[in-house]
Structures are given as structure tokens and as C-alpha cells.
Enzyme design. Structure first.
Site, PDB file in Angstrom:
ATOM      1  N   MET A  18      -2.009  -5.055  -3.462  1.00 43.19           N
ATOM      2  CA  MET A  18      -2.553  -3.718  -3.708  1.00 43.19           C
ATOM      3  C   MET A  18      -4.061  -3.675  -3.491  1.00 43.19           C
ATOM      4  O   MET A  18      -4.595  -2.666  -3.036  1.00 43.19           O
ATOM      5  CB  MET A  18      -2.199  -3.278  -5.132  1.00 43.19           C
ATOM      6  CG  MET A  18      -0.743  -2.900  -5.259  1.00 43.19           C
ATOM      7  SD  MET A  18      -0.382  -2.169  -6.850  1.00 43.19           S
ATOM      8  CE  MET A  18       0.367  -3.544  -7.688  1.00 43.19           C
ATOM      9  N   ASP A  37     -12.205 -12.491  -4.118  1.00 46.41           N
ATOM     10  CA  ASP A  37     -10.895 -13.114  -4.373  1.00 46.41           C
ATOM     11  C   ASP A  37     -11.083 -14.629  -4.399  1.00 46.41           C
ATOM     12  O   ASP A  37     -12.165 -15.151  -4.070  1.00 46.41           O
ATOM     13  CB  ASP A  37      -9.886 -12.711  -3.262  1.00 46.41           C
ATOM     14  CG  ASP A  37      -8.427 -12.749  -3.734  1.00 46.41           C
ATOM     15  OD1 ASP A  37      -7.966 -13.829  -4.120  1.00 46.41           O
ATOM     16  OD2 ASP A  37      -7.774 -11.699  -3.714  1.00 46.41           O
ATOM     17  N   VAL A  64     -12.593 -14.131 -11.078  1.00 41.97           N
ATOM     18  CA  VAL A  64     -12.910 -13.095 -12.078  1.00 41.97           C
ATOM     19  C   VAL A  64     -13.128 -13.657 -13.477  1.00 41.97           C
ATOM     20  O   VAL A  64     -13.601 -12.941 -14.360  1.00 41.97           O
ATOM     21  CB  VAL A  64     -11.830 -11.977 -12.128  1.00 41.97           C
ATOM     22  CG1 VAL A  64     -11.795 -11.203 -10.819  1.00 41.97           C
ATOM     23  CG2 VAL A  64     -10.462 -12.518 -12.511  1.00 41.97           C
ATOM     24  N   TYR A 157       1.637 -11.729 -20.319  1.00 38.37           N
ATOM     25  CA  TYR A 157       1.319 -10.719 -19.296  1.00 38.37           C
ATOM     26  C   TYR A 157       1.235  -9.337 -19.936  1.00 38.37           C
ATOM     27  O   TYR A 157       0.289  -8.579 -19.716  1.00 38.37           O
ATOM     28  CB  TYR A 157       2.394 -10.729 -18.198  1.00 38.37           C
ATOM     29  CG  TYR A 157       2.086  -9.778 -17.054  1.00 38.37           C
ATOM     30  CD1 TYR A 157       1.160 -10.110 -16.076  1.00 38.37           C
ATOM     31  CD2 TYR A 157       2.716  -8.535 -16.973  1.00 38.37           C
ATOM     32  CE1 TYR A 157       0.871  -9.228 -15.030  1.00 38.37           C
ATOM     33  CE2 TYR A 157       2.433  -7.652 -15.936  1.00 38.37           C
ATOM     34  CZ  TYR A 157       1.510  -8.013 -14.966  1.00 38.37           C
ATOM     35  OH  TYR A 157       1.220  -7.127 -13.945  1.00 38.37           O
TER      36      TYR A 157
HETATM   37  P1  NAD Z   1      -0.926 -10.125  -5.613  1.00 40.42           P
HETATM   38  O1  NAD Z   1      -0.546 -11.410  -6.224  1.00 40.42           O
HETATM   39  O2  NAD Z   1      -0.380  -9.775  -4.278  1.00 40.42           O
HETATM   40  O3  NAD Z   1      -2.517  -9.971  -5.548  1.00 40.42           O
HETATM   41  C1  NAD Z   1      -3.342 -10.357  -6.600  1.00 40.42           C
HETATM   42  C2  NAD Z   1      -4.643 -10.855  -6.020  1.00 40.42           C
HETATM   43  O4  NAD Z   1      -5.491 -11.271  -7.118  1.00 40.42           O
HETATM   44  C3  NAD Z   1      -4.457 -12.080  -5.108  1.00 40.42           C
HETATM   45  O5  NAD Z   1      -5.167 -11.909  -3.905  1.00 40.42           O
HETATM   46  C4  NAD Z   1      -5.023 -13.214  -5.947  1.00 40.42           C
HETATM   47  O6  NAD Z   1      -5.572 -14.282  -5.180  1.00 40.42           O
HETATM   48  C5  NAD Z   1      -6.091 -12.494  -6.761  1.00 40.42           C
HETATM   49  N1  NAD Z   1      -6.488 -13.264  -7.943  1.00 40.42           N
HETATM   50  C6  NAD Z   1      -5.694 -13.903  -8.825  1.00 40.42           C
HETATM   51  N2  NAD Z   1      -6.446 -14.554  -9.727  1.00 40.42           N
HETATM   52  C7  NAD Z   1      -7.739 -14.320  -9.410  1.00 40.42           C
HETATM   53  C8  NAD Z   1      -8.966 -14.722  -9.973  1.00 40.42           C
HETATM   54  N3  NAD Z   1      -9.038 -15.536 -11.031  1.00 40.42           N
HETATM   55  N4  NAD Z   1     -10.116 -14.272  -9.395  1.00 40.42           N
HETATM   56  C9  NAD Z   1     -10.060 -13.457  -8.299  1.00 40.42           C
HETATM   57  N5  NAD Z   1      -8.920 -13.060  -7.720  1.00 40.42           N
HETATM   58  C10 NAD Z   1      -7.771 -13.496  -8.268  1.00 40.42           C
HETATM   59  O7  NAD Z   1      -0.500  -9.036  -6.696  1.00 40.42           O
HETATM   60  P2  NAD Z   1      -0.502  -7.428  -6.718  1.00 40.42           P
HETATM   61  O8  NAD Z   1       0.886  -7.030  -6.977  1.00 40.42           O
HETATM   62  O9  NAD Z   1      -1.236  -6.857  -5.560  1.00 40.42           O
HETATM   63  O10 NAD Z   1      -1.301  -7.186  -8.085  1.00 40.42           O
HETATM   64  C11 NAD Z   1      -2.513  -6.480  -8.175  1.00 40.42           C
HETATM   65  C12 NAD Z   1      -2.681  -6.027  -9.619  1.00 40.42           C
HETATM   66  O11 NAD Z   1      -1.622  -5.111  -9.956  1.00 40.42           O
HETATM   67  C13 NAD Z   1      -2.593  -7.153 -10.642  1.00 40.42           C
HETATM   68  O12 NAD Z   1      -3.519  -6.945 -11.679  1.00 40.42           O
HETATM   69  C14 NAD Z   1      -1.170  -7.024 -11.179  1.00 40.42           C
HETATM   70  O13 NAD Z   1      -1.025  -7.569 -12.469  1.00 40.42           O
HETATM   71  C15 NAD Z   1      -0.998  -5.529 -11.157  1.00 40.42           C
HETATM   72  N6  NAD Z   1       0.389  -5.063 -11.157  1.00 40.42           N
HETATM   73  C16 NAD Z   1       1.256  -5.488 -10.195  1.00 40.42           C
HETATM   74  C17 NAD Z   1       2.552  -4.987 -10.203  1.00 40.42           C
HETATM   75  C18 NAD Z   1       3.559  -5.373  -9.151  1.00 40.42           C
HETATM   76  O14 NAD Z   1       4.741  -5.075  -9.331  1.00 40.42           O
HETATM   77  N7  NAD Z   1       3.162  -5.988  -8.041  1.00 40.42           N
HETATM   78  C19 NAD Z   1       2.955  -4.082 -11.192  1.00 40.42           C
HETATM   79  C20 NAD Z   1       2.035  -3.685 -12.156  1.00 40.42           C
HETATM   80  C21 NAD Z   1       0.750  -4.174 -12.121  1.00 40.42           C
END
Ligand code: NAD
Length: 252
Positions: A18, A37, A64, A157
Site C-alpha cells: 500500500m 523503508d 521506523v 498486532y
Molecule cells: P507490506 O508488507 O506489503 O508492506 C509493508 C512495508 O513496510 C514493507 O515494504 C516493509 O519492508 C516495511 N517495513 C516493515 N518494517 C519496517 C520498519 N521497521 N521500518 C521501515 N519499513 C518497514 O504490507 P501492506 O499490506 O502494504 O501494509 C501496509 C500497512 O497497512 C501496514 O501498517 C499494515 O499493518 C497495514 N494493514 C495491512 C492490511 C492488509 O491486509 N494488507 C490490512 C490492514 C492494515
């Protein structure tokens, strides 16, 4: 005029999923974007492809959980693009599905560090730069699981995403008089790397779909447009709110 013309944004976790989608949309809407990232190669590729498409984007390594990395990222955005208007605290990690009595303390701490403390550190680092330009917009990515719980997705989580929801409201009321708006976004299940394993597991996948009245996962763009609205001046009277993009999950 594009919706984010003249604005400068930082998006954490923008190398994929996202965050990547938001980076591409923001740049297409006229913003200058710094992606941070841990995935340096992927982040560089995303930034280069945004630039190749005519956008303004730089990538910078950002953990982060690191105060130093946040401070350097804010400085880098201001030095590359002159100001900071928008922060999307998007980086996050999933957690294991242990029952609480089996949850290792280190796993709890890691989830809280990235998902909750990371949002605090990013917000704290961005505020001075936003005050310098008379305000800004901070969008914190929580989850539908920051509002309601499920038995099969780790308590760490869900707790971390609940913390993001209330931190957002706390920050919103503290900085409402300074022109800084702070809102949370609560996606339901979305097609990204984070959900790849659960989508591949037929039983788990069915369990998730059964909770979504619309009967499907969301696409990253469907969340990114909500984030774009909150980042833009179109949402100028919106702060402390929680925007749910979950196909109806929390409506039942
Ligand atoms: P994703 O795993 O595809 O992307 C997450 C990104 O965050 C990755 O590029 C990862 O390298 C980066 N990341 C992780 N730890 C990090 C750190 N310590 N420092 C910097 N970057 C870091 O996941 P996504 O689905 O795109 O998730 C994006 C956000 O949306 C997250 O906060 C997730 O919890 C939230 N979310 C996701 C969903 C889902 O169904 N995919 C649903 C609700 C909320």
C-alpha cells in the site's frame, strides 16, 4: 490543478504494498515524495520508476523504530524538496497467531515497536518541520483490527493497531490549533505481500472472506485514495477521525 500540488510527503514502508501505491498516487497528484523503508533495492526501484514517469521522488533507508533514521529522513525531505507537509506512517508488520499464553515477549515487543512506537517516532520527528510551514497532515495506517478483534490474528498486532488509533486522536487534539491534522486509516484485508501467506491458505482465506460483507479483499488503490483525501486540502476540517476502508468488516 492536481490534488497535492506543491506538497512534500514522507511515506514509511513505501517500497511495496500500500505504501508503494500511495507513493505513486501522491506523485501523480503533484506531490514530491520521500519513500523510507528497510527494503533498499525495492525502494530505489520504486523511486526511479516514479521519476521516470515524470514524478518527484527519492528513496531513503528508514527503520521506523530508529529515532536517528526518522530525524535523517525528515532532514532529507526538507533538503531535497524544501518543506514537509504530509507524513504517512504506513510501515507495519504482521504478527504470529499465538494464543496469549504462548506469545513470546520478544514477538510482542517487536510488533509494538514497529507498528506503534514507529508511528510515535515518525510523528514526533515530523511535527517541527510541519510547524515551520504552518501545518500539515499526518495519516496513520491502523487496521480494521485496530477497531475490532479476531481470535486468529495475534493479540500483539491488534493491540498495536489499537494504539495507533488512539495515538492518532491524542495527536489530533494536541495539534489542532497548529494546523496539523492527524487521522487514521483502517484497511480491511488487502492484496499485498503481508496477506500472501493467508491468501494461499484455503481455510484461512475462507475465514477472512466470511468476515467481509463485500466478499473479497481490497486492492491497494482502494486504500490509497482514502489516504490521498486525508493528505489533501480537501479534508481541511477532518482531524482525529478514523477512515474505515474494509468492505464492511466492522459494520457487522
Ligand atoms: P507490506 O508488507 O506489503 O508492506 C509493508 C512495508 O513496510 C514493507 O515494504 C516493509 O519492508 C516495511 N517495513 C516493515 N518494517 C519496517 C520498519 N521497521 N521500518 C521501515 N519499513 C518497514 O504490507 P501492506 O499490506 O502494504 O501494509 C501496509 C500497512 O497497512 C501496514 O501498517 C499494515 O499493518 C497495514 N494493514 C495491512 C492490511 C492488509 O491486509 N494488507 C490490512 C490492514 C492494515
Amino acid at each position: 490543478m492536481a490534488r497535492l500540488d506543491g506538497k512534500v510527503a514522507i511515506i514509511s514502508g513505501g517500497a511495496r504494498g500500500m505504501g508503494e501505491c500511495e507513493a505513486r498516487l501522491f506523485a501523480a497528484e503533484g506531490a514530491s515524495v520521500l519513500i523510507g523503508d528497510l527494503l533498499d533495492d525495492a525502494g530505489e526501484v520504486v523511486a526511479a520508476s516514479i521519476v521516470a514517469a515524470g514524478g518527484r521522488c527519492v528513496y531513503r533507508h528508514l527503520d521506523v523504530t530508529s529515532e536517528e533514521d526518522w530525524s535523517a529522513a525528515v532532514s532529507a525531505a526538507v533538503s531535497a524538496f524544501g518543506r514537509l507537509d504530509i507524513l504517512v506512517n504506513n510501515a507495519g508488520i504482521g504478527s504470529s497467531s499465538h494464543r496469549i499464553e504462548d506469545e513470546p515477549e520478544e514477538a510482542w515487543d517487536r510488533t509494538m515497536d514497529v507498528n506503534a512506537k514507529g508511528v510515535f517516532l515518525g510523528t514526533r520527528a515530523a511535527i517541527p518541520a510541519m510547524l515551520d510551514v504552518g501545518g500539515g497532515s499526518i495519516i496513520n495506517i491502523s487496521s480494521q483490527l485496530g477497531i475490532v478483534a479476531v481470535p486468529y490474528n495475534g493479540s500483539a498486532y491488534q493491540s498495536s493497531k489499537g494504539a495507533v488509533r488512539l495515538f492518532t486522536k491524542s495527536a489530533a487534539i494536541q495539534y489542532a490549533g497548529d494546523g496539523i491534522r492527524v487521522n487514521s486509516v483502517h484497511p480491511g484485508p488487502v492484496v499485498t505481500e503481508m496477506t500472501r501467506a493467508s491468501r494461499a491458505d484455503a481455510e484461512r482465506h475462507e475465514m477472512m472472506l466470511a468476515r467481509v460483507p463485500m466478499g473479497r479483499y481490497g486492492e491497494p488503490e482502494e486504500v490509497a485514495y482514502a489516504v490521498l483525501y486525508l493528505a489533501s486540502d480537501e479534508s481541511s476540517f477532518v482531524t482525529g477521525s478514523e477512515v474505515v476502508v474494509d468492505g464492511g468488516w466492522t459494520a457487522q
